[in-house]
Design a protein around this motif. Structure first.
Motif, PDB file in Angstrom:
ATOM      1  N   GLN A 191       0.820  -1.212   0.000  1.00 24.05           N
ATOM      2  CA  GLN A 191       0.000   0.000   0.000  1.00 24.05           C
ATOM      3  C   GLN A 191       0.857   1.267   0.000  1.00 24.05           C
ATOM      4  OE1 GLN A 191      -2.944   0.425   3.164  1.00 24.05           O
ATOM      5  NE2 GLN A 191      -2.909   2.616   2.783  1.00 24.05           N
ATOM      6  N   THR A 251      -9.174  -2.459   7.580  1.00 19.54           N
ATOM      7  CA  THR A 251      -8.791  -1.073   7.875  1.00 19.54           C
ATOM      8  C   THR A 251      -7.518  -1.047   8.720  1.00 19.54           C
ATOM      9  OG1 THR A 251     -11.131  -0.566   7.912  1.00 19.54           O
ATOM     10  CG2 THR A 251      -9.663   1.134   8.748  1.00 19.54           C
ATOM     11  N   ARG A 298      -4.554  -1.399   6.717  1.00 22.70           N
ATOM     12  CA  ARG A 298      -4.360  -0.254   5.836  1.00 22.70           C
ATOM     13  C   ARG A 298      -3.788   0.967   6.571  1.00 22.70           C
ATOM     14  NH1 ARG A 298      -4.510  -1.798   1.386  1.00 22.70           N
ATOM     15  NH2 ARG A 298      -6.184  -2.740   0.198  1.00 22.70           N
ATOM     16  N   THR A 299      -3.709   0.900   7.881  1.00 24.53           N
ATOM     17  CA  THR A 299      -3.335   2.086   8.649  1.00 24.53           C
ATOM     18  C   THR A 299      -1.868   2.037   9.075  1.00 24.53           C
ATOM     19  OG1 THR A 299      -5.594   2.127   9.453  1.00 24.53           O
ATOM     20  CG2 THR A 299      -4.022   3.521  10.607  1.00 24.53           C
ATOM     21  N   VAL A 300      -1.189   3.137   8.849  1.00 23.09           N
ATOM     22  CA  VAL A 300       0.210   3.237   9.251  1.00 23.09           C
ATOM     23  C   VAL A 300       0.297   3.479  10.749  1.00 23.09           C
ATOM     24  CG1 VAL A 300       2.250   4.703   9.101  1.00 23.09           C
ATOM     25  CG2 VAL A 300       1.030   4.060   7.031  1.00 23.09           C
ATOM     26  N   LEU A 327      -9.848   5.448  -0.281  1.00 24.90           N
ATOM     27  CA  LEU A 327      -9.899   4.821   1.036  1.00 24.90           C
ATOM     28  C   LEU A 327      -8.869   3.701   1.133  1.00 24.90           C
ATOM     29  CD1 LEU A 327     -12.931   5.984   0.659  1.00 24.90           C
ATOM     30  CD2 LEU A 327     -13.512   4.322   2.417  1.00 24.90           C
ATOM     31  N   GLU A 328      -8.676   3.040  -0.024  1.00 25.29           N
ATOM     32  CA  GLU A 328      -7.773   1.895  -0.072  1.00 25.29           C
ATOM     33  C   GLU A 328      -6.315   2.334   0.080  1.00 25.29           C
ATOM     34  OE1 GLU A 328      -8.863  -0.530  -3.461  1.00 25.29           O
ATOM     35  OE2 GLU A 328      -6.862  -1.422  -3.433  1.00 25.29           O
ATOM     36  N   VAL A 329      -5.943   3.429  -0.569  1.00 26.67           N
ATOM     37  CA  VAL A 329      -4.519   3.793  -0.590  1.00 26.67           C
ATOM     38  C   VAL A 329      -4.107   4.753   0.531  1.00 26.67           C
ATOM     39  CG1 VAL A 329      -4.269   3.401  -3.068  1.00 26.67           C
ATOM     40  CG2 VAL A 329      -4.850   5.691  -2.241  1.00 26.67           C
ATOM     41  N   CYS A 330      -5.064   5.436   1.137  1.00 29.61           N
ATOM     42  CA  CYS A 330      -4.694   6.432   2.158  1.00 29.61           C
ATOM     43  C   CYS A 330      -4.121   5.748   3.394  1.00 29.61           C
ATOM     44  CB  CYS A 330      -5.904   7.264   2.558  1.00 29.61           C
ATOM     45  SG  CYS A 330      -5.471   8.455   3.852  1.00 29.61           S
ATOM     46  N   PRO A 331      -2.890   6.129   3.804  1.00 30.01           N
ATOM     47  CA  PRO A 331      -2.281   5.492   4.973  1.00 30.01           C
ATOM     48  C   PRO A 331      -2.803   6.024   6.301  1.00 30.01           C
ATOM     49  CG  PRO A 331      -0.745   7.058   3.988  1.00 30.01           C
ATOM     50  CD  PRO A 331      -1.973   7.073   3.137  1.00 30.01           C
ATOM     51  N   HIS A 332      -3.602   7.075   6.265  1.00 27.14           N
ATOM     52  CA  HIS A 332      -4.050   7.686   7.523  1.00 27.14           C
ATOM     53  C   HIS A 332      -5.567   7.835   7.652  1.00 27.14           C
ATOM     54  CE1 HIS A 332      -0.049   8.321   9.034  1.00 27.14           C
ATOM     55  NE2 HIS A 332       0.325   8.889   7.917  1.00 27.14           N
ATOM     56  N   ASN A 333      -6.310   7.019   6.896  1.00 25.57           N
ATOM     57  CA  ASN A 333      -7.774   7.031   7.034  1.00 25.57           C
ATOM     58  C   ASN A 333      -8.409   8.403   6.944  1.00 25.57           C
ATOM     59  OD1 ASN A 333      -8.252   4.228   7.444  1.00 25.57           O
ATOM     60  ND2 ASN A 333      -7.294   4.454   9.459  1.00 25.57           N
TER      61      ASN A 333
END
Lengths: 335, 99
Positions: free
Chosen positions: A125, A166, A169-171, B26-32
């Protein structure tokens, strides 16, 4: 030209990291040979993949490649390593070297269409800032699926049918993540620190000093506060700008240095009040500057934000340090 | 603890009329930063945006705009000193640390 007769080159690898791999990572963390810690771009196989096995895309920074393959124990997969000039996925994506063009070219060089029968590649990602999924599809016919942020979630991601939660997907940027980044910050200050020591030594020789042990540990403490302590305590310091975070801890350190030398609010330190003030003007901005540089290692600062912070912090840092140096030099001349 | 950076600085902009609701951002964003509401993407927390540019790059309908850049003070200093665009080009011994 007989392009179709080109040989397929597939490099075997495994999920086992050897002592040498781990030692290499350790060295890179300390800034030793970091830019030469690379693997050859190309197509690798892990386990015994066939034409239905997933294709995982990675960068040719060895730490990136190793952190991917060590999570693939028991998985049969292809790893497509792009040429990112030895830079990790996220940074290379930002630069564009981990990018649409390189991915399309690399798939063509390794003749991926002959290796697998499906038409899907899994891109981490954090490669998304460089890779435009719809343009890759347009140019190559391959569909890009963005995988999880962390390689350790890959097995689960594959099991869920290439779906990331989710959470995946979160850093994150937890205390350990920040701690492992601090050695290279410290190493980065060595050169400038040596120059500062050289100047102080010269001033001593010229009789403008004397700079001694107190100055040495006061300075080194400010460096450790900026490079290690502030990054580790980052989310708990209740201001947002990194320079501010570093300044606050640096100020506490400067007060501590004066207290260690006999300042207790009724008595002045063993040295003059000018020098004590000098420390209060010099040490916090040193920590602030180094803490500000940690923005580059962090995972959540924006360009616009860092620029805004710097427009205020950099002049303040310069003014404060200059004032402090003047105070200390005036103090040396008076005595 | 949640990391929070400066407020009201991100250059992120969503042109809602162009959004097709595909959910790629939404899929690529690392910070929601995004959420799908109805059949459109919405920005739920702009202050979380780090301007990486992943969403704009992967929006098939060009509904997203952001000025991508490195959130790295060292890169910006080097940019000031050399008169170039700040980029993530640290090399060993240069004191940089971003990559």
């Amino acid at each position: 030209m007989q392009i179709s007769s080109r040989e397929l080159k597939i490099i075997p690898t495994s999920s086992e990291l050897t002592f040498r791999d781990i030692w290499g990572t350790w060295k890179a963390r300390w800034g030793i040979g970091r830019m030469a810690f690379i693997v050859e771009p190309g197509l690798y196989r892990i386990g015994t993949p066939d034409n239905n096995s997933p294709v995982l895309v990675s960068a040719n920074y060895k730490m990136s490649f190793d952190s991917l393959r060590k999570e693939l124990n028991g998985v049969n997969a292809w790893i497509l390593v792009l040429d990112t000039k030895g830079i990790n996925v996220w940074c290379a994506a930002g630069k564009g070297t981990f990018g649409t063009q390189e991915l399309v070219n690399r798939m063509s060089i390794v003749q991926l269409e002959k290796v697998v029968s499906h038409r899907t590649v899994i891109v981490p990602q954090l490669g998304a800032p460089g890779i435009s999924a719809h343009l890759v599809t347009k140019a190559s016919g391959f569909k890009v699926v963005f995988g999880p942020v962390r390689a350790k979630d890959l097995k689960e991601f594959i099991k869920l049918g290439l779906k990331a939660t989710t959470e995946m997907r979160t850093v994150k940027f937890n205390t350990y993540d920040r701690l492992v980044l601090t050695p290279v910050e410290l190493v980065g200050t060595f050169k400038i620190s040596l120059m500062i020591f050289g100047v102080l030594f010269l001033l001593n020789l010229l009789g403008i000093g004397p700079f001694g042990l107190v100055d040495l540990y006061a300075y080194l403490g400010a460096v450790v506060v900026g490079c290690v302590l502030t990054p580790v305590l980052l989310p708990w310091i209740p201001v947002r700008a990194f320079a501010w975070k570093g300044w606050i801890l640096g100020f506490i350190w400067a007060v501590a240095v004066n207290v260690l030398n006999g300042w207790n609010w009724t008595a002045v330190p063993e040295y003059s009040i000018l020098r004590a003030l000098g420390y209060l003007f010099i040490l916090p901005p040193i920590s602030a500057f180094l803490a500000m540089n940690f923005t580059g290692s962090s995972t959540f600062t924006s360009f616009s934000g860092v620029l805004k912070e710097m427009r205020r912090a950099v002049p303040a840092i310069i003014i404060s340090i200059t004032l402090g140096i003047v105070l200390i030099l005036v103090n040396s001349f008076i005595l | 603890m949640k990391h929070r950076y400066l407020k009201n600085v991100a250059t992120l902009n969503l042109i809602s009329s162009r959004c097709s609701g595909c959910g790629k951002c939404l899929e690529v964003c690392p910070h929601n930063v995004f959420l799908l509401e109805g059949r459109k993407s919405v920005i739920v927390d702009k202050d979380r945006c780090m301007e990486c540019g992943a969403c704009a790059k992967n929006c098939p309908s060009n509904a997203l705009e952001v000025k991508p850049g490195v959130g790295c003070a060292f890169a910006i200093i080097m940019g000031w000193l050399t008169g170039t665009e700040p980029n993530c080009d640290c090399s060993p011994g240069s004191g940089g640390s971003c990559c």
